[in-house]
Motif scaffolding. Structure first.
Motif, PDB file in Angstrom:
ATOM      1  N   ILE A 194       4.878   5.322  -4.039  1.00 23.36           N
ATOM      2  CA  ILE A 194       3.844   4.471  -3.648  1.00 23.36           C
ATOM      3  C   ILE A 194       2.718   5.556  -3.404  1.00 23.36           C
ATOM      4  O   ILE A 194       2.986   6.343  -2.879  1.00 23.36           O
ATOM      5  CB  ILE A 194       4.258   3.719  -2.232  1.00 23.36           C
ATOM      6  CG1 ILE A 194       5.512   2.946  -2.662  1.00 23.36           C
ATOM      7  CG2 ILE A 194       3.035   2.910  -1.958  1.00 23.36           C
ATOM      8  CD1 ILE A 194       5.665   2.312  -1.400  1.00 23.36           C
ATOM      9  N   PHE A 249      -2.531   0.007  -2.895  1.00 23.30           N
ATOM     10  CA  PHE A 249      -1.382   0.592  -3.080  1.00 23.30           C
ATOM     11  C   PHE A 249      -0.600   0.512  -4.439  1.00 23.30           C
ATOM     12  O   PHE A 249      -0.363  -0.660  -4.745  1.00 23.30           O
ATOM     13  CB  PHE A 249       0.074   0.134  -2.109  1.00 23.30           C
ATOM     14  CG  PHE A 249      -0.421   0.435  -0.566  1.00 23.30           C
ATOM     15  CD1 PHE A 249      -0.565   1.581  -0.312  1.00 23.30           C
ATOM     16  CD2 PHE A 249      -0.742  -0.705   0.076  1.00 23.30           C
ATOM     17  CE1 PHE A 249      -0.582   1.785   1.201  1.00 23.30           C
ATOM     18  CE2 PHE A 249      -0.941  -0.475   1.457  1.00 23.30           C
ATOM     19  CZ  PHE A 249      -0.711   0.733   2.200  1.00 23.30           C
ATOM     20  N   PHE A 309       2.416   0.774  -6.971  1.00 26.39           N
ATOM     21  CA  PHE A 309       3.838   1.222  -7.011  1.00 26.39           C
ATOM     22  C   PHE A 309       4.454   1.673  -8.402  1.00 26.39           C
ATOM     23  O   PHE A 309       3.876   0.831  -9.492  1.00 26.39           O
ATOM     24  CB  PHE A 309       4.678  -0.335  -6.407  1.00 26.39           C
ATOM     25  CG  PHE A 309       4.344  -0.685  -5.069  1.00 26.39           C
ATOM     26  CD1 PHE A 309       5.287  -0.406  -4.371  1.00 26.39           C
ATOM     27  CD2 PHE A 309       3.141  -1.354  -4.811  1.00 26.39           C
ATOM     28  CE1 PHE A 309       4.927  -1.062  -2.746  1.00 26.39           C
ATOM     29  CE2 PHE A 309       2.868  -1.710  -3.424  1.00 26.39           C
ATOM     30  CZ  PHE A 309       3.874  -1.548  -2.599  1.00 26.39           C
TER      31      PHE A 309
END
Length: 177
Positions: free
Chosen positions: A146, A172, A174
């Motif tokens: 992340i 964020f 991922f």
């Protein structure tokens, strides 16, 4: 800095006015950990927190039961603050290491289930962080990476990219190895 969930929920720590880190907002942290709660078993994770700053993310993982957390921070004042909070919490599951995150990633022979990175947004090597983490063996197969970043970065063309979540000015991305 406030711990937003787990056994340390609500604990406040003040790094002081001269502190130069940009801690992840409480709203973004809470949202991130709500997502993770449905994806991972916190107690079985081996976590690496790169560019740890206040250590906020490391403390959230510890608060939720992670038993193996490595917190990497190069700044002396920030590292000292992380160590002080570890001591105040009586936390035995966080290793705070004062070193350069890039050097740690290049030299470490450890492997992690989850890696979180929050480099300074103006770091000259910011765009290299995904390569740093995903190109070697630092992240285990099927491990989760992340990256916290500002909106002007887009990592969606990477093969390992899964999704991006936006929480105000905090994004964020991922990745799965």
């Amino acid at each position: 800095m406030r711990i937003v969930g787990g056994k340390y929920r609500g604990r406040l720590f003040n790094p002081g006015k001269s502190f130069h880190a940009r801690p992840t907002t409480d709203m973004a942290k809470e949202s991130l950990f709500n997502i993770l709660q449905n994806q991972v078993d916190f107690e079985s994770l081996k976590v690496l927190d790169l560019f740890a700053g206040t250590g906020s993310i490391s403390f959230e993982f510890a608060s939720r039961g992670c038993s193996d957390i490595t917190s990497i921070e190069m700044n002396f004042q920030h590292h000292r603050f992380i160590k002080e909070v570890i001591e105040k919490l009586g936390e035995k599951n966080i290793k705070a290491i004062k070193t350069n995150a890039f050097q740690f990633c290049q030299k470490s022979d450890e492997r992690f289930d989850l890696i979180f990175a929050d480099p300074p947004y103006d770091h000259k090597q910011f765009s290299e962080v995904p390569d740093l983490v995903l190109s070697g063996s630092l992240l285990k197969e099927d491990g989760l990476f992340i990256l916290e970043h500002p909106k002007n970065y887009n990592f969606s063309t990477r093969n390992e990219f899964v999704e991006v979540r936006n929480y105000g000015s905090v994004h964020f991305s991922f990745f799965r190895k």
